[in-house]
Design a protein around this motif. Structure first.
Motif, mmCIF file in Angstrom:
data_model
loop_
_atom_site.group_PDB
_atom_site.id
_atom_site.type_symbol
_atom_site.label_atom_id
_atom_site.label_comp_id
_atom_site.label_asym_id
_atom_site.label_seq_id
_atom_site.Cartn_x
_atom_site.Cartn_y
_atom_site.Cartn_z
ATOM 1 N N PRO A 21 0.880 -1.235 0.000
ATOM 2 C CA PRO A 21 0.205 0.006 0.058
ATOM 3 C C PRO A 21 0.830 1.175 0.089
ATOM 4 N N THR A 22 2.047 1.320 0.356
ATOM 5 C CA THR A 22 2.900 2.224 0.409
ATOM 6 C C THR A 22 3.537 2.621 -0.929
ATOM 7 N N TYR A 23 3.495 1.596 -1.671
ATOM 8 C CA TYR A 23 4.568 1.713 -3.129
ATOM 9 C C TYR A 23 4.052 3.020 -4.000
ATOM 10 N N ALA A 24 2.640 3.284 -4.329
ATOM 11 C CA ALA A 24 2.446 4.390 -4.836
ATOM 12 C C ALA A 24 2.843 5.710 -4.402
ATOM 13 N N SER A 25 2.561 5.905 -3.126
ATOM 14 C CA SER A 25 3.031 7.316 -2.822
ATOM 15 C C SER A 25 4.570 7.397 -2.712
ATOM 16 N N LYS A 26 5.259 6.648 -2.664
ATOM 17 C CA LYS A 26 6.731 6.480 -2.587
ATOM 18 C C LYS A 26 7.105 6.823 -3.955
ATOM 19 N N TYR A 27 6.615 5.875 -5.063
ATOM 20 C CA TYR A 27 7.372 5.925 -6.407
ATOM 21 C C TYR A 27 6.420 6.222 -7.621
ATOM 22 N N ILE A 28 4.921 6.309 -7.324
ATOM 23 C CA ILE A 28 4.064 6.795 -8.526
ATOM 24 C C ILE A 28 3.092 7.622 -7.843
ATOM 25 N N PRO A 29 3.455 9.001 -7.703
ATOM 26 C CA PRO A 29 2.494 9.872 -7.065
ATOM 27 C C PRO A 29 1.404 9.834 -8.109
ATOM 28 N N ILE A 30 1.372 9.717 -9.270
ATOM 29 C CA ILE A 30 0.067 9.955 -10.374
ATOM 30 C C ILE A 30 -1.071 8.843 -9.791
ATOM 31 N N ILE A 31 -0.327 7.757 -9.420
ATOM 32 C CA ILE A 31 -1.351 6.704 -8.853
ATOM 33 C C ILE A 31 -2.049 7.175 -7.828
ATOM 34 N N ALA A 32 -1.150 7.774 -6.867
ATOM 35 C CA ALA A 32 -1.542 8.048 -5.499
ATOM 36 C C ALA A 32 -2.268 9.444 -5.325
ATOM 37 N N SER A 33 -2.297 10.148 -6.526
ATOM 38 C CA SER A 33 -3.129 11.429 -6.488
ATOM 39 C C SER A 33 -4.542 10.964 -6.903
ATOM 40 N N VAL A 34 -4.866 9.992 -7.236
ATOM 41 C CA VAL A 34 -6.343 9.646 -7.595
ATOM 42 C C VAL A 34 -6.979 9.327 -6.263
ATOM 43 N N SER A 35 -8.422 9.996 -5.996
ATOM 44 C CA SER A 35 -8.900 9.948 -4.873
ATOM 45 C C SER A 35 -9.511 8.676 -4.708
ATOM 46 N N GLU A 36 -9.790 7.863 -6.012
ATOM 47 C CA GLU A 36 -10.325 6.463 -5.699
ATOM 48 C C GLU A 36 -9.320 5.508 -5.303
ATOM 49 N N HIS A 37 -7.783 5.869 -5.506
ATOM 50 C CA HIS A 37 -6.955 4.954 -5.092
ATOM 51 C C HIS A 37 -6.376 4.964 -3.812
ATOM 52 N N GLN A 38 -7.166 6.224 -2.700
ATOM 53 C CA GLN A 38 -6.812 6.021 -1.555
ATOM 54 C C GLN A 38 -7.476 5.073 -0.687
ATOM 55 N N PRO A 39 -6.749 4.690 0.393
ATOM 56 C CA PRO A 39 -7.498 3.754 1.614
ATOM 57 C C PRO A 39 -8.966 4.187 1.896
ATOM 58 N N PRO A 40 -9.815 3.193 2.097
ATOM 59 C CA PRO A 40 -11.025 3.864 2.517
ATOM 60 C C PRO A 40 -10.927 3.997 4.074
ATOM 61 N N THR A 41 -12.041 4.778 4.594
ATOM 62 C CA THR A 41 -12.125 4.911 5.928
ATOM 63 C C THR A 41 -13.466 4.143 6.432
ATOM 64 N N TRP A 42 -13.395 3.791 7.832
ATOM 65 C CA TRP A 42 -14.670 2.834 8.269
ATOM 66 C C TRP A 42 -15.859 3.527 7.903
ATOM 67 N N PRO A 43 -16.148 4.698 7.925
ATOM 68 C CA PRO A 43 -17.659 5.304 7.512
ATOM 69 C C PRO A 43 -17.795 4.645 6.117
ATOM 70 N N SER A 44 -16.890 4.576 5.204
ATOM 71 C CA SER A 44 -17.164 4.308 3.543
ATOM 72 C C SER A 44 -17.755 3.012 3.790
ATOM 73 N N TYR A 45 -17.204 1.943 4.488
ATOM 74 C CA TYR A 45 -17.690 0.630 4.493
ATOM 75 C C TYR A 45 -19.127 0.760 4.896
ATOM 76 N N PHE A 46 -19.383 1.439 5.794
ATOM 77 C CA PHE A 46 -21.024 1.534 6.302
ATOM 78 C C PHE A 46 -21.813 2.163 5.066
ATOM 79 N N MET A 47 -21.224 3.092 4.485
ATOM 80 C CA MET A 47 -21.906 3.565 3.440
ATOM 81 C C MET A 47 -22.224 2.918 2.212
ATOM 82 N N ASP A 48 -21.188 2.293 1.809
ATOM 83 C CA ASP A 48 -21.125 1.445 0.625
ATOM 84 C C ASP A 48 -21.741 -0.040 0.625
ATOM 85 N N ILE A 49 -21.504 -0.771 1.826
ATOM 86 C CA ILE A 49 -22.100 -2.022 1.920
ATOM 87 C C ILE A 49 -23.178 -2.033 3.194
ATOM 88 N N ASN A 50 -23.062 -1.081 4.068
ATOM 89 C CA ASN A 50 -24.026 -0.965 5.043
ATOM 90 C C ASN A 50 -24.195 -2.191 6.183
#
Length: 812
Positions: free
Chosen positions: A349-378
């Motif tokens: 999970p730390t590879y993109a932030s270290k070596y490929i910032p263009i992948i890490a810059s995309v919002s959907e490539h970020q790790p989810p938060t716990w509320p997002s689990y409740f939002m998406d699968i309830n």
């Protein structure tokens, strides 16, 4: 006791009633599946009802543009299409760089509808492709879960998937992206694999390979399939569950599926040359070694088998080691060892932030938060553990696959929020199994607690056992018609046998009663499950109607009960389309490249494909540089217009100022003079009076906040909740040509160089020279315009060559 004639007559009646009940259950299941399909389609058309039939997001606009080209030009032109309106001046070969599954599917639907004289536009077909395939995905989920735990669990899982918010977010009407058809292909491939595993049918194995091929055509996530299935096969082999059915389910998939995958241009030899596929080949060798061991075990004696198995295992290990050595040699030269950047981002999970910032810059490539689990699968997040436990009672090949599926998808969803989409089907499958088992336990408990049910249960069990006995007797009479009456058992023996069976029947019923829960607990639990389902339905409908139905190009918010619409994006693209030349080049951050090409029909420097990091870093460097340096960069790329997205006036948080640090990081990765620390004050990102001079003088700041102080006199940024640091400044190399109604899109034009005018012939100052001649000892000074003289000479020579006539010299 009834005579034998009566018993034999009662058995066909019971058999007929059971067949009728099963037939009615099948018809009811199909009707429920039809309703689930209608539900899956209808819950995804809120966006069309509330707004209009419009394409959403960014990537769908590129897919829509490609589909229009396919329907107009044909399949052969599509495969050979070189798009010169993207990635100027490089361009892009479309046919060899896209996954064609979505485009070919929508194009085929459009062709079929027009063949049936249903004249729908290409855009309409693209808008409704995702809702149609969401219904197909629900039916595929039924087929998969039915093979794991039965039809009841299959219907429950299909219903859950039809409404799960995580899947709705990628399949609403207008969300014309690859995942629209890929999730159906993913579930259908898994379903056919389990079907083949349960039946050992080569027909289903072939269908499984074809479904995998469709998945390869549709989405790059096909690597999840070609790694998960080998993991399951290896698990079955290690745990001693190898069978011929397992071999039939796996071997044709690897051979035929790999050959078909290699025929997709965007995949090509990557199907056999990249590390994502090597696990399938290694397991393919292992399963053949195991199959050969089982084969020789059946034809050799135990003593010879020990000798042979030692030889086979030794050879198999040697082949595996040789295969591993070859694979290591193939990938040793690659700095990523044959893995793609996205795959490494999942494994580390730390590879993109270290070596490929263009992948890490995309919002959907970020790790989810716990509320997002409740939002998406309830509530499914709480049912998944119960479903995993139910898969172990009992554990089969199919249920072990379901457990492996939910475990791997849960890990990957924790790495990227985008992969919540892969988790959703697995969560629906395991939750459907849990709910189905729970309903079965509670309803059976209520049934055994009601008065008079025990006697009925005893009768049912007795009828079942007697039906089996009668079936055996009928078969015996059919097979041995010459049997005499003295060979038949006497009535006394029959009575003794009936008396012996009655205690066993009562014991079975008593055992079921002991397993039953108390009546009150069962009723309350059922009511809680119904309440839980109602809460899930309410949440899903709200998410579909309010959260995921708004297109990204049309923004909205409610204030005092009124709905406010911001249509600035389409306003800006329309201005570019109508007020600029068709060959003008437009620069922006890569997020808006697809929309600019599709909606404004203008050539862009970068777009959402992000295949060329150098081009994107160049644009990021220009946005991070002072105005003069940025003008030189854009001028070298032949850019005429630059636009930025600004949300400070209305509070739109996804503007370019909030994305600016990623531009700095990507640009600084290629151009060392761009340093992120120069834009931070004590490690914090600021745009107020305490911002660094580098930040206040960069092009992004100036294009975003130019004349912003004129809006309210204070230049207060509603997104950053502060007054900007530099309010009064002028632009020297850019000029503002258009700003949308809510200041969301600001378009600027590059000023031409001072020594020439762009697009016109360079005008030179008249070159004058003097002629001196003597007349009466006085000098005559003649001023001659050299440019006019040269023009006259060219004209006179051209005319003389045509007519041969001598023209009078106007200077005489």
């Amino acid at each position: 006791m009834a005579p034998p004639e009566a018993s034999s007559a009662a058995f066909p009646n019971r058999y007929a009633s059971n067949a009728l009940r099963h037939a009615f259950g099948d018809v009811l299941s199909y009707f429920i599946l039809l309703l689930i399909g209608v539900l899956a389609f209808s819950i995804r058309i809120f966006s069309v009802i509330k707004y209009e039939s419009v394409i959403h997001e960014f990537d769908p606009y590129f897919n829509y543009r490609v589909t229009k080209f396919l329907t107009k030009q044909g399949i052969y032109e599509f495969w050979n299409w070189f798009d010169d309106r993207t990635w100027y001046p490089l361009g892009r070969v479309i046919g060899g760089t896209v996954y064609p599954g979505l485009t070919l599917t929508a194009g085929t639907i459009w062709w079929l509808l027009n063949s049936l004289n249903i004249p729908l536009s290409v855009e309409t077909v693209c808008v409704f492709t995702a809702p149609i395939f969401s219904a197909l995905a629900s039916w595929a989920t039924y087929l998969l879960t039915k093979e794991v735990k039965g039809a009841g669990a299959g219907l429950t899982s299909a219903f859950l998937l039809a409404m799960v918010p995580s899947y709705i977010s990628r399949s609403v009407a207008g969300s014309y992206d690859n995942e629209a058809v890929a999730i159906f292909a993913l579930i259908f491939t898994f379903g056919l694999y389990i079907k083949t595993l349960n039946t050992g049918s080569l027909f289903y194995a072939t269908l499984n390979a074809l479904a995998y091929f469709y998945m390869v055509c549709s989405w790059g996530g096909y690597t999840f399939i070609i790694n998960l299935i080998p993991m399951h096969v290896l698990l079955c082999v290690v745990t001693g569950r190898y069978s011929s059915r397992l071999y039939i389910a796996y071997a044709p998939l690897v051979v035929l599926g790999t050959l078909l995958a290699a025929s997709v241009p965007v995949v090509g030899f990557n199907a056999v040359m990249t590390s994502e596929h090597f696990a399938s080949f290694l397991v393919f060798i292992i399963i053949h070694v195991v199959a050969f061991v089982y084969y020789i075990k059946g034809i050799l004696s135990p003593k010879m088998f020990k000798v042979a198995v030692t030889l086979v295992v030794s050879v198999g290990l040697a082949v595996c080691c040789a295969m591993i050595a070859v694979l290591i040699a193939l990938v040793a030269s690659s700095p990523t060892k044959g893995w793609s950047g996205r795959s490494l981002s999942l494994l580390d999970p730390t590879y993109a932030s270290k070596y490929i910032p263009i992948i890490a810059s995309v919002s959907e490539h970020q790790p989810p938060t716990w509320p997002s689990y409740f939002m998406d699968i309830n509530v499914l997040a709480f049912l998944v553990p119960a479903g995993i436990i139910a898969c172990f009672l009992p554990l089969s090949d199919a249920s072990s696959f379901a457990v492996l599926y939910i475990a791997t998808s849960a890990y990957f969803s924790g790495v990227m929020v985008r992969l919540m989409l892969v988790l959703a089907p697995a969560a629906c499958i395991t939750s459907g199994i849990a709910l189905s088992e729970a309903f079965d336990v509670f309803t059976r408990s209520i049934k055994f607690q009601l008065p008079g049910v025990l006697s009925n249960a005893e009768v049912d069990v007795g009828e079942t056992s007697s039906a089996v006995v009668e079936a055996q007797n009928v078969a015996g009479k059919t097979d041995k018609p010459e049997e005499t009456s003295k060979d038949r058992p006497s009535r006394k023996k029959k009575k003794e046998r009936v008396h012996e069976e009655k205690p066993s029947t009562k014991a079975k019923a008593e055992k079921k009663r002991l397993l039953a829960l108390p009546l009150a607990a069962s009723v309350i639990s059922l009511l809680l499950l119904v309440f839980l389902g109602a809460f899930y339905v309410r949440h899903c409908v709200w998410a579909a109607a309010e959260v995921y139905s708004a297109p990204s190009v049309v923004l909205s918010y409610r204030s005092h009960g009124r709905l406010h619409i911001f249509d600035d994006f389409r306003e800006a693209y329309a201005w570019l389309r109508h007020n600029t030349d068709v060959n003008d080049k437009v620069a922006s951050w890569w997020d808006y490249g697809y929309q600019t090409t599709a909606m404004a029909n203008r050539t862009v420097i970068v777009d959402n494909n992000t295949w060329n990091n150098t081009h994107i870093a160049t644009v990021g460097t220009a946005m991070s540089s002072p105005e003069r340096a940025a003008w030189e960069i854009f001028h070298s790329l032949d850019v005429k217009y630059v636009f930025v997205i600004f949300g400070g006036l209305i509070g739109y948080p996804s503007d370019d100022i909030n994305k600016f640090l990623w531009m700095v990081r990507i640009g600084g990765g290629l151009f060392p003079h761009i340093k992120e620390a120069d834009y931070l004050r004590d490690g914090s990102y600021r745009i107020d009076s305490k911002a660094t001079p580098t930040m206040l003088n960069c092009l992004m700041y100036k294009l975003s906040y130019y004349r912003f102080v004129e809006t309210d006199g204070k230049a207060f940024d509603k997104v950053r909740q502060t007054e900007i640091g530099k309010k009064y400044f002028k632009l020297t190399h850019f000029e503002e040509v258009f700003t949308t109604h809510h200041w969301m899109v600001r378009i600027y034009k590059l000023k031409p160089p001072k020594n020439r005018i762009r697009g016109k012939t360079k005008k030179s100052k008249p070159v004058q020279f003097s002629l001196f001649c003597s007349k009466n000892n006085s000098d005559v000074h003649l001023q001659v315009d050299f440019n006019l003289l040269m023009l006259w000479q060219k004209t006179s020579s051209r005319n003389s060559s045509r007519s041969g006539a001598q023209k009078k010299n106007p200077w005489h």
